[in-house]
Motif scaffolding. Structure first.
Motif, PDB file in Angstrom:
ATOM      1  N   HIS A  10       0.809  -1.218   0.000  1.00  0.00           N
ATOM      2  CA  HIS A  10       0.000   0.000   0.000  1.00  0.00           C
ATOM      3  C   HIS A  10       0.844   1.270   0.000  1.00  0.00           C
ATOM      4  CE1 HIS A  10      -2.844   3.092   1.459  1.00  0.00           C
ATOM      5  NE2 HIS A  10      -3.709   2.392   0.754  1.00  0.00           N
ATOM      6  N   CYS A  11       1.906   1.286   0.815  1.00  0.00           N
ATOM      7  CA  CYS A  11       2.703   2.520   0.913  1.00  0.00           C
ATOM      8  C   CYS A  11       3.668   2.672  -0.260  1.00  0.00           C
ATOM      9  CB  CYS A  11       3.441   2.563   2.252  1.00  0.00           C
ATOM     10  SG  CYS A  11       4.886   1.486   2.327  1.00  0.00           S
ATOM     11  N   GLY A  12       3.886   1.587  -1.007  1.00  0.00           N
ATOM     12  CA  GLY A  12       4.740   1.672  -2.190  1.00  0.00           C
ATOM     13  C   GLY A  12       6.222   1.409  -1.949  1.00  0.00           C
ATOM     14  N   LEU A  13       6.612   1.217  -0.697  1.00  0.00           N
ATOM     15  CA  LEU A  13       8.040   0.951  -0.434  1.00  0.00           C
ATOM     16  C   LEU A  13       8.473  -0.378  -1.048  1.00  0.00           C
ATOM     17  CD1 LEU A  13       8.630   2.131   3.266  1.00  0.00           C
ATOM     18  CD2 LEU A  13       9.439   3.203   1.156  1.00  0.00           C
ATOM     19  N   VAL A  14       7.548  -1.349  -1.041  1.00  0.00           N
ATOM     20  CA  VAL A  14       7.836  -2.613  -1.722  1.00  0.00           C
ATOM     21  C   VAL A  14       7.242  -2.506  -3.121  1.00  0.00           C
ATOM     22  CG1 VAL A  14       7.384  -5.100  -1.770  1.00  0.00           C
ATOM     23  CG2 VAL A  14       7.819  -3.950   0.413  1.00  0.00           C
ATOM     24  N   PRO A  56      13.282 -10.924  -4.718  1.00  0.00           N
ATOM     25  CA  PRO A  56      12.933  -9.509  -4.900  1.00  0.00           C
ATOM     26  C   PRO A  56      14.184  -8.634  -4.758  1.00  0.00           C
ATOM     27  CG  PRO A  56      11.494 -10.588  -3.298  1.00  0.00           C
ATOM     28  CD  PRO A  56      12.626 -11.525  -3.559  1.00  0.00           C
ATOM     29  N   SER A  57      14.097  -7.408  -5.227  1.00  0.00           N
ATOM     30  CA  SER A  57      15.262  -6.513  -5.199  1.00  0.00           C
ATOM     31  C   SER A  57      15.664  -6.172  -3.765  1.00  0.00           C
ATOM     32  CB  SER A  57      14.927  -5.223  -5.947  1.00  0.00           C
ATOM     33  OG  SER A  57      13.914  -4.525  -5.239  1.00  0.00           O
ATOM     34  N   GLU A  58      16.909  -5.806  -3.599  1.00  0.00           N
ATOM     35  CA  GLU A  58      17.416  -5.359  -2.301  1.00  0.00           C
ATOM     36  C   GLU A  58      16.614  -4.153  -1.811  1.00  0.00           C
ATOM     37  OE1 GLU A  58      19.196  -8.039  -0.892  1.00  0.00           O
ATOM     38  OE2 GLU A  58      19.414  -6.225   0.357  1.00  0.00           O
ATOM     39  N   LYS A  59      16.258  -3.297  -2.765  1.00  0.00           N
ATOM     40  CA  LYS A  59      15.528  -2.066  -2.428  1.00  0.00           C
ATOM     41  C   LYS A  59      14.203  -2.413  -1.735  1.00  0.00           C
ATOM     42  CE  LYS A  59      14.241   2.292  -4.665  1.00  0.00           C
ATOM     43  NZ  LYS A  59      12.772   2.247  -4.761  1.00  0.00           N
ATOM     44  N   THR A  62      14.914  -4.352   1.807  1.00  0.00           N
ATOM     45  CA  THR A  62      15.361  -3.543   2.948  1.00  0.00           C
ATOM     46  C   THR A  62      14.185  -2.804   3.595  1.00  0.00           C
ATOM     47  OG1 THR A  62      15.940  -1.753   1.465  1.00  0.00           O
ATOM     48  CG2 THR A  62      17.750  -3.160   2.187  1.00  0.00           C
ATOM     49  N   CYS A  63      13.064  -2.722   2.894  1.00  0.00           N
ATOM     50  CA  CYS A  63      11.883  -2.065   3.476  1.00  0.00           C
ATOM     51  C   CYS A  63      10.977  -3.060   4.177  1.00  0.00           C
ATOM     52  CB  CYS A  63      11.086  -1.357   2.384  1.00  0.00           C
ATOM     53  SG  CYS A  63      12.051  -0.106   1.547  1.00  0.00           S
ATOM     54  N   THR A  64      11.419  -4.313   4.258  1.00  0.00           N
ATOM     55  CA  THR A  64      10.573  -5.327   4.897  1.00  0.00           C
ATOM     56  C   THR A  64      11.187  -5.786   6.216  1.00  0.00           C
ATOM     57  OG1 THR A  64      11.694  -7.198   3.852  1.00  0.00           O
ATOM     58  CG2 THR A  64       9.836  -6.241   2.653  1.00  0.00           C
ATOM     59  N   THR A  65      10.355  -6.417   7.028  1.00  0.00           N
ATOM     60  CA  THR A  65      10.820  -7.136   8.213  1.00  0.00           C
ATOM     61  C   THR A  65      10.678  -8.612   7.892  1.00  0.00           C
ATOM     62  OG1 THR A  65      10.085  -5.384   9.683  1.00  0.00           O
ATOM     63  CG2 THR A  65      10.381  -7.556  10.679  1.00  0.00           C
ATOM     64  N   ALA A  66      11.724  -9.379   8.162  1.00  0.00           N
ATOM     65  CA  ALA A  66      11.677 -10.823   7.929  1.00  0.00           C
ATOM     66  C   ALA A  66      11.255 -11.510   9.217  1.00  0.00           C
ATOM     67  CB  ALA A  66      13.044 -11.323   7.489  1.00  0.00           C
ATOM     68  N   TYR A  67      10.418 -12.510   9.088  1.00  0.00           N
ATOM     69  CA  TYR A  67      10.008 -13.289  10.262  1.00  0.00           C
ATOM     70  C   TYR A  67      10.110 -14.761   9.908  1.00  0.00           C
ATOM     71  CZ  TYR A  67       7.297 -15.291  14.025  1.00  0.00           C
ATOM     72  OH  TYR A  67       6.899 -16.056  15.092  1.00  0.00           O
ATOM     73  N   CYS A  78       5.946  -5.515   4.870  1.00  0.00           N
ATOM     74  CA  CYS A  78       6.436  -4.134   4.758  1.00  0.00           C
ATOM     75  C   CYS A  78       6.530  -3.508   6.149  1.00  0.00           C
ATOM     76  CB  CYS A  78       5.509  -3.312   3.867  1.00  0.00           C
ATOM     77  SG  CYS A  78       5.971  -1.569   3.830  1.00  0.00           S
ATOM     78  N   LYS A  79       7.688  -2.941   6.438  1.00  0.00           N
ATOM     79  CA  LYS A  79       7.929  -2.282   7.738  1.00  0.00           C
ATOM     80  C   LYS A  79       6.948  -1.146   7.989  1.00  0.00           C
ATOM     81  CE  LYS A  79      12.829  -2.466   8.852  1.00  0.00           C
ATOM     82  NZ  LYS A  79      13.644  -3.142   7.883  1.00  0.00           N
ATOM     83  N   LYS A  80       6.586  -0.435   6.912  1.00  0.00           N
ATOM     84  CA  LYS A  80       5.787   0.770   7.087  1.00  0.00           C
ATOM     85  C   LYS A  80       4.278   0.488   7.120  1.00  0.00           C
ATOM     86  CE  LYS A  80       5.066   5.373   5.206  1.00  0.00           C
ATOM     87  NZ  LYS A  80       5.301   6.245   4.044  1.00  0.00           N
ATOM     88  N   CYS A  81       3.775  -0.230   6.113  1.00  0.00           N
ATOM     89  CA  CYS A  81       2.312  -0.416   6.039  1.00  0.00           C
ATOM     90  C   CYS A  81       1.862  -1.788   6.539  1.00  0.00           C
ATOM     91  CB  CYS A  81       1.801  -0.150   4.638  1.00  0.00           C
ATOM     92  SG  CYS A  81       2.256  -1.376   3.393  1.00  0.00           S
TER      93      CYS A  81
END
Ligand code: ZN
Ligand code: ZN
Ligand code: ZN
Ligand code: ZN
Length: 355
Positions: A10-14, A56-59, A62-67, A78-81
């Motif tokens: 949603h936020c577009g970071l991914v 997926p790309s590094e870009k 890096t905006c995600t949290t891995a679990y 996604c870390k943000k949304c």
């Protein structure tokens, strides 16, 4: 045939181009998983994925949290949304994307564009791990999609001795799962809620409704239940990562911490810090969505325009009876879904709605 233009949260970071998809035509074949891990790490009733042809790309990553939910899989959100976006198989290094993040160019014009979806994004080929869902989850309602029969398995077809569930058994599940009485002895006093990692836990008291209670969120038949409905809007899809967002609607007064303290909601989202790992994302001017910052499960939707009701994602409910649809607590609306005009998996919606 329509083609996806990209994958995005949603936020577009991914954001990834559709060339990352192993199959870039639509619909993409997918299996709907009803296992506990998929439901409790996402808040969804089921989880279905499409295969990627690489990482997926590094870009994006890096905006995600891995679990790491088990030895077998690592999940990314996604870390943000908070959108559930990718899964990596630790055994073979294969990457999957959550099916709800596939976007076609006409959908990416955004909310309010009300573009009628052109066919389905995914083609569900089977349902598996119905045993985990106890009542079968949403699977028994999604066994006929666009004229096709979709088989349901207790576990996985490859390890299943008896083949798929029989039609009679599925009908039985369909008839009983949503009609459990609220007076059911197995219901328990409070409804427990927990994401997979346990970082977001809370309790829900029984509904405060009586025969004079009014409102769209008051069940018509059984006042001992909460109203529940699926939402197909783009915002829900791109913050959940799947195309059907299951919400139940609960007055704020009925939420308690695991220590039985009332939970305070409000426009200042910091007030919900009473829930350990909750993260917040403002998805529009009047809406804040909340998710677990550790495992990524979608938990709440709060609208400042109707502060008297909090939406809670059904996939994190822990019915005492183990029922995924929590029929002993929830009154499911199968007459309508929210924002059907924004639905991208029309076959699923069609199957779910009562004819
Ligand atoms: Zn995002
Ligand atoms: Zn699963
Ligand atoms: Zn929605
Ligand atoms: Zn969690």
């Amino acid at each position: 045939m329509s083609v996806p233009s990209h994958l995005a949260c949603h936020c577009g970071l991914v954001y990834e181009p559709s060339s990352l998809l192993a199959n870039s035509s639509m619909p993409n074949e997918s299996i709907m998983c009803h296992c506990n891990v998929c439901r409790h790490t996402t808040g969804s009733l089921g989880a279905w994925y499409v295969t990627l042809n690489g990482a997926p790309s590094e870009k994006s990553l890096t905006c995600t949290t891995a679990y790491k939910s088990s030895e077998k899989y690592t999940r990314y959100f996604c870390k943000k949304c908070g959108c559930n976006v990718f899964v990596r198989s630790e055994r073979d290094g294969r990457w999957l994307a959550c099916a709800g993040i596939l976007e076609r160019s006409e959908e990416s014009k955004g909310e309010g564009s009300h573009v009628k979806a052109k066919g389905n994004v995914t083609n569900i080929t089977c349902h598996w791990y119905l045993d985990d869902a106890v009542d079968g989850g949403i699977a028994p309602f999604l066994t006929k999609l666009g004229g096709r029969n979709v088989p349901c398995y207790r576990t996985e077809p490859s390890i299943e001795d008896n083949g798929p569930l029989k039609e009679g058994d599925l009908l039985q599940l369909q008839e009983t799962s949503l009609t459990q009485p609220s007076s059911s002895p197995g219901r328990g006093r409070m409804l427990e809620v927990s994401c997979y990692c346990g970082g977001c836990q809370l309790l829900i008291a029984p509904p405060p409704y009586n025969s004079t209670s009014e409102g769209w969120f008051v069940p018509k038949a059984d006042h001992g239940k909460y109203y529940a409905r699926l939402c197909c809007c783009r915002s829900c899809r791109l913050t959940l990562g799947f195309t059907l967002q299951p919400w139940t609607y609960i007055p704020p007064s009925q939420f308690f911490t695991v220590d039985n303290e009332p939970i305070v909601f409000g426009p200042l989202t910091k007030e919900t810090r009473q829930i350990d790992k909750l993260s917040h994302y403002q998805s529009s001017e009047f809406v804040v969505r909340s998710f677990c910052s550790v495992c990524g499960a979608t938990i709440f939707y709060q609208s400042f325009e109707r502060p008297y009701i909090i939406d809670l994602s059904v996939g994190v409910l822990r019915s005492k009876m183990g029922n995924t649809m929590a029929g002993e607590w929830l009154d499911w609306d199968r007459e309508i879904v929210s924002k059907r005009d924004e639905a991208v998996d029309e076959a699923l919606v069609e199957a779910w709605l009562r004819k």
